[in-house]
Design a protein around this motif. Structure first.
Motif, PDB file in Angstrom:
ATOM      1  N   ASP A 172      28.613  52.079  11.969  1.00 16.71           N
ATOM      2  CA  ASP A 172      27.614  54.047  13.139  1.00 16.71           C
ATOM      3  C   ASP A 172      26.422  54.121  12.120  1.00 16.71           C
ATOM      4  O   ASP A 172      24.496  53.704  12.937  1.00 16.71           O
ATOM      5  N   GLU A 175      23.954  50.676  13.454  1.00 13.92           N
ATOM      6  CA  GLU A 175      23.619  51.212  14.785  1.00 13.92           C
ATOM      7  C   GLU A 175      22.403  51.643  14.622  1.00 13.92           C
ATOM      8  O   GLU A 175      21.834  51.801  15.909  1.00 13.92           O
ATOM      9  N   SER A 176      22.431  52.933  13.690  1.00 18.31           N
ATOM     10  CA  SER A 176      21.932  53.894  13.773  1.00 18.31           C
ATOM     11  C   SER A 176      20.105  53.598  12.827  1.00 18.31           C
ATOM     12  O   SER A 176      19.131  53.717  13.132  1.00 18.31           O
ATOM     13  N   ILE A 178      19.269  50.202  13.758  1.00 18.84           N
ATOM     14  CA  ILE A 178      17.990  49.669  14.461  1.00 18.84           C
ATOM     15  C   ILE A 178      17.271  50.417  15.295  1.00 18.84           C
ATOM     16  O   ILE A 178      16.165  49.588  15.143  1.00 18.84           O
ATOM     17  N   ASN A 179      17.951  52.233  15.810  1.00 21.44           N
ATOM     18  CA  ASN A 179      15.952  52.828  15.875  1.00 21.44           C
ATOM     19  C   ASN A 179      15.029  52.925  15.131  1.00 21.44           C
ATOM     20  O   ASN A 179      14.506  53.576  15.584  1.00 21.44           O
ATOM     21  N   GLN A 180      15.336  52.849  14.143  1.00 23.33           N
ATOM     22  CA  GLN A 180      14.420  53.276  13.288  1.00 23.33           C
ATOM     23  C   GLN A 180      13.556  51.910  12.369  1.00 23.33           C
ATOM     24  O   GLN A 180      12.465  52.606  11.793  1.00 23.33           O
ATOM     25  N   TYR A 181      13.987  51.327  12.498  1.00 24.31           N
ATOM     26  CA  TYR A 181      13.041  49.998  11.658  1.00 24.31           C
ATOM     27  C   TYR A 181      12.663  48.519  13.351  1.00 24.31           C
ATOM     28  O   TYR A 181      14.455  48.644  13.491  1.00 24.31           O
ATOM     29  N   PRO A 182      11.828  48.108  13.607  1.00 23.37           N
ATOM     30  CA  PRO A 182      11.607  47.661  14.725  1.00 23.37           C
ATOM     31  C   PRO A 182      12.687  45.754  14.017  1.00 23.37           C
ATOM     32  O   PRO A 182      12.766  45.567  15.453  1.00 23.37           O
ATOM     33  N   THR A 185      17.532  44.576  14.741  1.00 22.48           N
ATOM     34  CA  THR A 185      18.355  44.167  16.054  1.00 22.48           C
ATOM     35  C   THR A 185      20.173  44.141  16.658  1.00 22.48           C
ATOM     36  O   THR A 185      20.151  44.197  15.625  1.00 22.48           O
ATOM     37  N   ASP A 186      19.642  43.099  17.968  1.00 22.17           N
ATOM     38  CA  ASP A 186      21.683  43.671  17.596  1.00 22.17           C
ATOM     39  C   ASP A 186      22.144  41.747  17.155  1.00 22.17           C
ATOM     40  O   ASP A 186      23.040  42.232  16.744  1.00 22.17           O
ATOM     41  N   GLU A 220      17.953  52.863   2.725  1.00 18.19           N
ATOM     42  CA  GLU A 220      16.791  52.857   3.817  1.00 18.19           C
ATOM     43  C   GLU A 220      15.281  52.341   3.231  1.00 18.19           C
ATOM     44  O   GLU A 220      14.245  51.991   3.670  1.00 18.19           O
ATOM     45  N   GLN A 227       9.697  45.835   5.493  1.00 21.38           N
ATOM     46  CA  GLN A 227       9.501  46.607   7.749  1.00 21.38           C
ATOM     47  C   GLN A 227       8.385  46.000   7.159  1.00 21.38           C
ATOM     48  O   GLN A 227       6.978  45.412   7.647  1.00 21.38           O
TER      49      GLN A 227
END
Length: 384
Positions: A172, A175-176, A178-182, A185-186, A220, A227
């Motif tokens: 979980d 997956e969270s 993935i929304n924060q760092y370009p 990806t999947d 992070e 990133q």
């Protein structure tokens, strides 16, 4: 008869002359229009950038207190300044800093004002007062596995290795992220991966103001560093035929194989050559990673493991990174050196020998193979 034929010819000639005049006029006025349009675009761009580089509000200035955290990049600083209303565009701030080759920004607390130009802000950000000395400092070396990074974090903090790994493998949470760092990806959700975040934890020195930051804060911060490096190479990443995940996978192989900077780029060239020819990469560190063990030598028995990481069994780029690569290896993966070599052999001690044929490579392998046996035995003896 000749007079009657002459008249249509004259009329046809005059008609063509008239059409030619019209075409010349159209071309002339089109060129004038393009020149005028170009001038308008140039003037508009000039005033846009002049306005962007200038103060946000010079007529009614407002003083704003801004905090720049330790380790902030130009991109992150630009985002902070834009959110605080001190620059109109944070992205242009980043490019302007790069254009002027500015560096040396200091973490700290600043009293800035909306009547400051971008140059004023850059000068001010070099004279910051550090909020406080970091309470926690540790370094993650290049080429370490994710489990090794977890050990380093555990040794430097009150968090146990098990607790760190629980967070690093929490689906979980991943997956969270993935929304924060370009860059994420999947592809990192592939069940065949040993660890989803392997390859994405940037090796560097980390300073934390808190004595005991949360595991999430530490992770992070490391992801943010990776990133930032990928953002720096954005144009190369965009031009590459490979995904970010594949680039980091190649970079991790390069990191594990090369000890010298110049070898990173040449090894990258060999790997790219083999990929283009659809040859198996056949690199030993992928086999070690498939076995979940660090090993100096790869035995024929080890090559039999059926794993998507085993580059002796499967062609193409492995399923994911086999270590966490540094900036130089990432850059090398994106900028392979042109070479005719298809093989390389890393000798014990760091020297790398490049060859073009399997026969040459086999001779080199046989000539220097014993170095690894002797070197490993010597290290084990020292350890005792």
């Amino acid at each position: 008869m000749s007079d009657s034929n002459e008249k249509p010819r004259n009329e046809l000639y005059e008609e063509r002359v008239s059409q030619a005049r019209i075409v010349r006029k159209i071309v002339f006025f089109s060129l004038i229009g393009l020149v005028v349009l170009g001038i308008i675009i140039f003037i508009s761009a000039y005033f846009y950038f002049k306005n962007t580089l200038g103060p946000v509000n010079a007529s009614n200035p407002e003083e704003i207190q801004v905090t720049i955290p330790i380790g902030s990049t130009a991109n992150q600083i630009g985002t902070i300044l834009e959110s605080e209303g001190l620059v109109r565009n944070g992205t242009i701030f980043r490019y302007y800093v790069r254009y002027k080759n500015e560096s040396g920004f200091q973490a700290g607390e600043y009293n800035l004002a909306t009547d400051m130009t971008m140059d004023d802000l850059i000068d001010a950000l070099k004279e910051g007062r550090v909020l406080q000395e970091p309470e926690l400092v540790f370094t993650v070396p290049e080429g370490r596995w994710l489990i090794d990074v977890a050990k380093i974090i555990a040794e430097e903090t009150d968090h146990s290795e098990e607790e760190v790994m629980d967070v690093l493998t929490d689906k979980d949470y991943i997956e969270s992220l993935i929304n924060q760092y370009p860059m994420l990806t999947d592809e990192i959700l592939n069940d065949e991966l040993h660890y989803a975040l392997e390859g994405y934890i940037f090796p560097a020195r980390y300073d934390f103001i808190e004595k005991q930051p949360t595991i999430e804060t530490i992770i992070e911060e490391m992801l943010k560093s990776t990133q930032s490096v990928l953002d720096e190479f954005a144009s190369e990443v965009e031009q590459s035929e490979y995904t970010v995940h594949e680039i980091l996978t190649l970079a991790s192989i390069i990191e594990r194989e090369a000890q010298k900077s110049e070898d990173r780029y040449k090894i990258s060239g060999v790997l790219h050559n083999r990929l283009e020819l659809e040859m198996k990469l056949q690199v030993d560190p992928t086999v070690s990673y498939a076995h979940w063990e660090h090993s100096y030598m790869t035995t024929y028995e080890m090559l039999k493991i059926d794993s998507p990481y085993n580059t002796y069994m499967y062609a193409g780029i492995p399923v994911g990174p086999i270590a966490n690569p540094g900036k130089d290896s990432i850059k090398a993966a994106l900028n392979p050196e042109e070479t005719s070599a298809l093989f390389f052999y890393a000798r014990y001690g760091g020297d790398v020998i490049y060859t073009e044929t399997l026969e040459e490579h086999s001779k080199v392998h046989q000539q220097y193979r014993d170095e690894w046996v002797e070197g490993q035995a010597a290290e084990e003896k020292q350890g005792d």
